[in-house]
Write an enzyme that holds these catalytic residues in place. Structure first.
Site, PDB file in Angstrom:
ATOM      1  N   ARG A  70      78.565  33.463  36.868  1.00  0.00           N
ATOM      2  CA  ARG A  70      78.121  32.918  35.590  1.00  0.00           C
ATOM      3  C   ARG A  70      79.086  33.246  34.466  1.00  0.00           C
ATOM      4  O   ARG A  70      79.216  32.513  33.500  1.00  0.00           O
ATOM      5  CB  ARG A  70      76.708  33.445  35.270  1.00  0.00           C
ATOM      6  N   TYR A 123      73.661  11.653  16.761  1.00  0.00           N
ATOM      7  CA  TYR A 123      73.125  11.337  18.090  1.00  0.00           C
ATOM      8  C   TYR A 123      71.631  11.710  18.133  1.00  0.00           C
ATOM      9  O   TYR A 123      71.257  12.845  17.802  1.00  0.00           O
ATOM     10  CB  TYR A 123      73.945  12.142  19.105  1.00  0.00           C
ATOM     11  N   ASP A 195      80.785  16.889  16.119  1.00  0.00           N
ATOM     12  CA  ASP A 195      80.679  16.241  17.427  1.00  0.00           C
ATOM     13  C   ASP A 195      81.805  15.208  17.495  1.00  0.00           C
ATOM     14  O   ASP A 195      81.778  14.201  16.791  1.00  0.00           O
ATOM     15  CB  ASP A 195      79.303  15.585  17.576  1.00  0.00           C
ATOM     16  N   LYS A 220      81.212  12.046  28.756  1.00  0.00           N
ATOM     17  CA  LYS A 220      81.737  10.735  28.362  1.00  0.00           C
ATOM     18  C   LYS A 220      83.207  10.627  28.777  1.00  0.00           C
ATOM     19  O   LYS A 220      83.489  10.503  29.945  1.00  0.00           O
ATOM     20  CB  LYS A 220      81.527  10.534  26.851  1.00  0.00           C
TER      21      LYS A 220
HETATM   22  C1  PLP Z   1      76.035  11.303  24.885  1.00  0.00           C
HETATM   23  C2  PLP Z   1      76.278  12.068  23.642  1.00  0.00           C
HETATM   24  C3  PLP Z   1      75.929  13.425  23.552  1.00  0.00           C
HETATM   25  C4  PLP Z   1      75.189  14.146  24.642  1.00  0.00           C
HETATM   26  O1  PLP Z   1      75.908  14.238  25.844  1.00  0.00           O
HETATM   27  P1  PLP Z   1      75.115  14.422  27.230  1.00  0.00           P
HETATM   28  O2  PLP Z   1      76.164  14.895  28.158  1.00  0.00           O
HETATM   29  O3  PLP Z   1      74.540  13.097  27.569  1.00  0.00           O
HETATM   30  O4  PLP Z   1      74.045  15.453  27.006  1.00  0.00           O
HETATM   31  C5  PLP Z   1      76.229  14.098  22.395  1.00  0.00           C
HETATM   32  N1  PLP Z   1      76.841  13.487  21.365  1.00  0.00           N
HETATM   33  C6  PLP Z   1      77.177  12.181  21.412  1.00  0.00           C
HETATM   34  C7  PLP Z   1      77.846  11.569  20.245  1.00  0.00           C
HETATM   35  C8  PLP Z   1      76.911  11.432  22.542  1.00  0.00           C
HETATM   36  O5  PLP Z   1      77.203  10.126  22.576  1.00  0.00           O
END
Ligand code: PLP
Length: 413
Positions: A70, A123, A195, A220
């Site tokens: 971990r 988001y 973000d 993503k």
């Molecule tokens: C998809 C997304 C997230 C979250 O990511 P996950 O891996 O699906 O939890 C956070 N911020 C933005 C801008 C996103 O598009």
């Protein structure tokens, strides 16, 4: 005092080595150490929890580089170091999803009684966390206009501890003046969280613009193939000790195969992003000309709110944008989207494939900019040939028009 103690206990894991190279070259080298793995180009995937020590002394004094799965493995180190290289941060941590990276960053700098400034176009699930678990912990959130810029100051209260930006924002793609927001925030002692999932550090490096904690939904573009969930948070020197400490205390870690998929995705991130950009540009430019379309929200276009800031700060535009369609019955939207052959219907984005998600414009603050009943559709443009995507969408828009009632009103359909 406590922060200083933590700082001493958690030194930065990272010494930049590749700064003299261009991004494309750094992407090939970051996090790699073939000499440590018998010359193999890629690091091995360590499946492991327990790490054996040769003696009691080694066990109790933690003399080895790894002590427990971990707490890190050569696989997690490789990915974290590569992220530091790209982000230009002091340290980076891995989380089991993008959303957990967002909440980790928030909890790193917020305590009960504190106040948070959150961009209104954040988001959705992050908004849910602010209105749920953060509120339950006694943390208050104010949602601010993403285009507020230097007018942020009056929103700052004595207990405001952090400002969170998402630029461009989810669904509506407003680009924020992050450097100005960070200046105001730092003058008041706030931590700045960003973000950066849309741009990735290849198109925008948050730490270079004053951001303390930089988040990527690695699910993503980093992973890039729709086959793993992962989040990352990178910190500058000021925020690294607190981030590292909380990440450890919460017990967050990522499965070894998912870390490997992210490392593998990273090597092609540059060429993929360039192609996503070219394809998105082609499709969005075509969509803009279509009679069924009221507008296209793509930061690379001058009608997107904050376009001048995108031009000032970003090195590129990725493959995600929204198209605003004329008002139409729900059946017209379904007639358009359901039979699409190349553009799938699904949440998420950043993989090799094209996707569409309709959304309710009325839920977003820019709704007032569009004629009553306008429909939002977010598109992720994948790596297919853009001419094929345009043909698929052209057939879709024809079905959309055909499913609309008679067209006495030129503004409809
Ligand atoms: C998809 C997304 C997230 C979250 O990511 P996950 O891996 O699906 O939890 C956070 N911020 C933005 C801008 C996103 O598009």
């Amino acid at each position: 005092m406590a922060v200083n103690a933590a700082k001493a206990a958690v030194p930065s894991p990272y010494t930049p080595k590749l700064e003299r190279f261009a991004d494309a070259t750094r992407l090939m080298l970051a996090g790699r150490d073939p000499g440590a793995y018998h010359g193999f180009v890629n690091p091995p995937v360590y499946h492991g929890s327990t790490v054996l020590s040769p003696t009691t002394h080694d066990l109790l004094n933690r003399t080895q580089p790894y002590i427990y799965g971990r707490r890190g493995t050569p696989t997690s180190d490789a990915l974290e170091h590569a992220l530091c290289e790209l982000e230009g941060g002091a340290g980076a941590v891995l989380c089991p999803s993008g959303l957990s990276a967002c909440t980790l960053a928030l909890l790193t700098c917020l305590s009960p009684g504190d106040h948070l400034l959150m961009t209104a176009n954040v988001y959705g699930p992050v908004r849910h966390a602010c209105d749920g678990v953060l509120r339950r912990m006694g943390i208050d959130t104010t949602y601010y206009d993403p285009l507020v810029g230097a007018d942020l100051a009056p929103l700052i209260r004595p207990r405001t501890r952090a400002i969170y930006v998402e630029s461009p924002g989810s669904y509506t793609f407003e680009v924020q003046d992050v450097a100005t927001l960070a200046n105001v925030a730092h003058a008041h002692g706030l931590t700045v969280i960003a973000d950066n999932s849309w741009a990735t550090p290849l198109f925008y490096r948050p730490h270079d613009h004053g951001v303390d904690l930089s988040i990527q939904a690695g699910t993503k573009y980093l992973v890039g193939h729709s086959d793993a969930m992962l989040g990352t948070v990178s910190a500058n020197a000021a925020s690294w000790p607190a981030l590292k400490q909380l990440h450890g205390d919460l017990g967050l870690c990522v499965g070894p195969d998912d870390m490997y998929l992210a490392l593998r995705g990273l090597r092609t991130l540059g060429v993929r992003l360039r192609q996503h950009q070219d394809n998105a540009h082609a499709v969005a430019s075509w969509l803009r000309q279509q009679p069924q379309v009221n507008g296209v929200l793509y930061p690379a276009f001058d009608d997107c709110p904050g376009h001048a800031l995108w031009k000032r700060d970003f090195k590129g535009a990725s493959g995600l944008f929204s198209v605003i369609l004329h008002a139409a019955p729900d059946a017209a939207l379904a007639a358009m989207l359901d039979p699409l052959e190349l553009v799938g219907l699904g949440y998420s984005w950043g993989g090799f494939e094209s996707l569409a998600v309709p959304f309710d414009l009325a839920e977003h603050r820019i709704a007032s900019h569009w004629p009553e009943g306008s429909i939002g559709v977010r598109l992720h443009i994948g790596l297919e040939d853009p001419a094929d995507l345009i043909a698929d969408l052209a057939a879709g828009l024809q079905r959309f028009s055909a499913a609309c009632p008679a067209r006495e009103d030129a503004a409809t359909c």
